[in-house]
Enzyme design. Structure first.
Site, PDB file in Angstrom:
ATOM      1  N   GLY A  79       0.694  -1.247  -0.223  1.00 42.59           N
ATOM      2  CA  GLY A  79       0.007   0.055   0.005  1.00 42.59           C
ATOM      3  C   GLY A  79       0.829   1.324  -0.012  1.00 42.59           C
ATOM      4  N   GLU A 106       2.605  -7.863  -2.182  1.00 42.83           N
ATOM      5  CA  GLU A 106       1.428  -8.927  -1.954  1.00 42.83           C
ATOM      6  C   GLU A 106       1.574 -10.238  -2.056  1.00 42.83           C
ATOM      7  OE1 GLU A 106       1.433  -5.916  -3.180  1.00 42.83           O
ATOM      8  OE2 GLU A 106      -0.424  -4.665  -2.043  1.00 42.83           O
TER       9      GLU A 106
END
Lengths: 244, 244, 244
Positions: B95, B120
């Site tokens: 993020g 991720e």
């Protein structure tokens, strides 16, 4: 070969655009002509882009006619069945850059004083979506996003590094090199090359065809704004002062 | 300028995301504010990305609220009318990388110990499609495909080579450089720059807007899986051990 | 590991394609198999591409069966859940290049005599849209447009520079390197990696699935043309002469 010769700066006026389109159409229909090299007969300028006088203080009908002519040229050039090579022998902002981007191959004189780019944002205007699509197809999304937002004019070495032009050569070798590139491309069987080109460019061409009238309306609305008229007048004043 | 200051690692918790969105909205509506530099007040970390505690052992309503806040921040930042410059003065995974990718320009401290990327996959989770779209718009399809599959965290020099960041500067020059870049971008007329930015980013923004509720549902289904909860708990354990 | 072994040049005949697809399917269903390295047991050739004898002087049913087998292989390979690494240990034109492009990672022997590319245009034929889509996803629109129009076969160093292959290594280190790359990719959790891969490739895979029968019809129409048959026969004659 096609040489732009509209002194002082090869600006793409309505008349120039119309002649350019007609010439392209004739060559396209001439089976003896399989390729065209586009260059300038004016020193230091390839083309200065769209003629701002066509966008300033004219009526709506004129704007519509002018914009349709810009669209027409791009549809013909980007979708041409011929091999198209741009021999960029001078600066090439905005519409001049679009002409180069629409060819199959771009060779530029390696003079760092010559620059090329879609600098519309510098003038307070926005490149239309099909200028943007053509640009993205050449340099990719990121380079296009940054360059369009900044309205960058890239000096020849930078333009080469970004992939905006394919090759730099000394100015005196430009035409020789363009002829060699043309020979290389013409060595391919026409039919397969043309179908391949269409496959690569059709999506972007179709997008303008589908939104052509809407794009004209947008242009008229935009260019008719007093704020835009003011920007363009100021820009023309500045150009006039520079000249004198 | 906006400085992330949420020690120890600027993780994007629900609270942090909400404040970030509100601050952006205020700046957006403040006509005196034309640009924002995003950087970190925490040493060595730009932002550690989404706060994993928000995704672990909470109920469905919480997951929905959290995910909507992540979407909201991205919609505001990627679609901002302001000039947005990321001054990446530390590591920036997941993020945190998305925040940087959503700006107009990324400058990173040239410290090879700082890394950035959408990692991720390393955690056993999948970056959502709009993280991917934002990434592809910056680095292109191939680099994104490889980097996302491997969940790569790229050290600053590699990130620069891949185009993930635009420029590297020594850490002590970072803010000076960010200010210079901001000045360059603010020199453009706002309106033309904003319309150009919208033209480049609208397709990707619209895609999330059209699929927003579906995307929230997908996130809830995914994050509610026992296998994912287990992965995330293991990852948090590992982080805790590292700290102590 | 999967070694192409169909002397003299590993051409992708109907039989070869069918066996290749079946092998891939078996591996795909074998939970113990998480990755596959594709290489050639034939010296100097990775794969010479589609077997032209399958496209020459046969009936419509044969063309349909052949083309469906080409589609099937690509759908399986480009959409594979396994990690796929191409160890390109020889030249790899046309269909051979497609096989390499469909893998997750491409390593090539750094021998400048080995070349790779979608050279269909040289033969007077056109690469189908899904060859093009796969190519664009690897090298971007501009490189693909130029390379496809010219039907270029890129020597290994050039292929690396264009991003067509990810890495060059000395021929004797090729398998060692491929194994190291495979280990790196297999270190990721399968599920997250597979979902990420699907996210990146689904649009292009779906496009062929949606137009599969139309694509077969197009192939039949095209290959049945007398002019194309003539081109292919001439090409085969040339290959025969070269060999003798």
């Amino acid at each position: 070969m096609m040489k732009f010769k509209s002194p002082p700066v090869n600006s793409l006026s309505l008349e120039f655009l119309t002649e350019f389109s007609i010439s392209l159409e004739k060559l396209e229909n001439d089976r003896a002509c399989r390729g065209v090299i586009i260059t300038s007969a004016v020193p230091k300028i390839f083309s200065s882009g769209l003629d701002i006088t066509e966008m300033c203080g004219k009526n709506v009908e004129h704007y519509a006619e002018f914009w349709r002519a810009v669209q027409e040229l791009w549809l013909r050039l980007y979708g041409s069945n011929m091999v198209t090579v741009a021999a960029v022998n001078g600066s090439s902002p905005a519409g001049g850059c679009l002409v180069a981007l629409s060819c199959d191959y771009r060779i530029m004189a390696e003079n760092p004083k010559f620059s090329i780019g879609l600098n519309e944002a510098q003038l307070g205007i926005v490149a239309p979506f099909w200028f943007k699509d053509t640009f993205v197809n050449v340099v990719g999304h990121r380079v296009a996003e940054r360059s369009l937002q900044l309205g960058s004019l890239h000096p020849a070495p930078e333009a080469h590094k970004l992939g905006l032009v394919d090759e730099l050569v000394p100015e005196e070798k430009l035409m020789e090199k363009a002829a060699a590139v043309m020979a290389q491309w013409l060595a391919l069987p026409d039919h397969a090359r043309q179908l391949t080109k269409t496959m690569m460019r059709k999506a972007v061409l179709d997008r303008l065809v589908a939104h052509r009238e809407e794009d004209i309306k947008n242009f008229i609305t935009f260019v008719s704004k007093e704020s835009i008229q003011k920007s363009l007048r100021m820009y023309m004043e500045m150009l006039k002062k520079r000249k004198s």
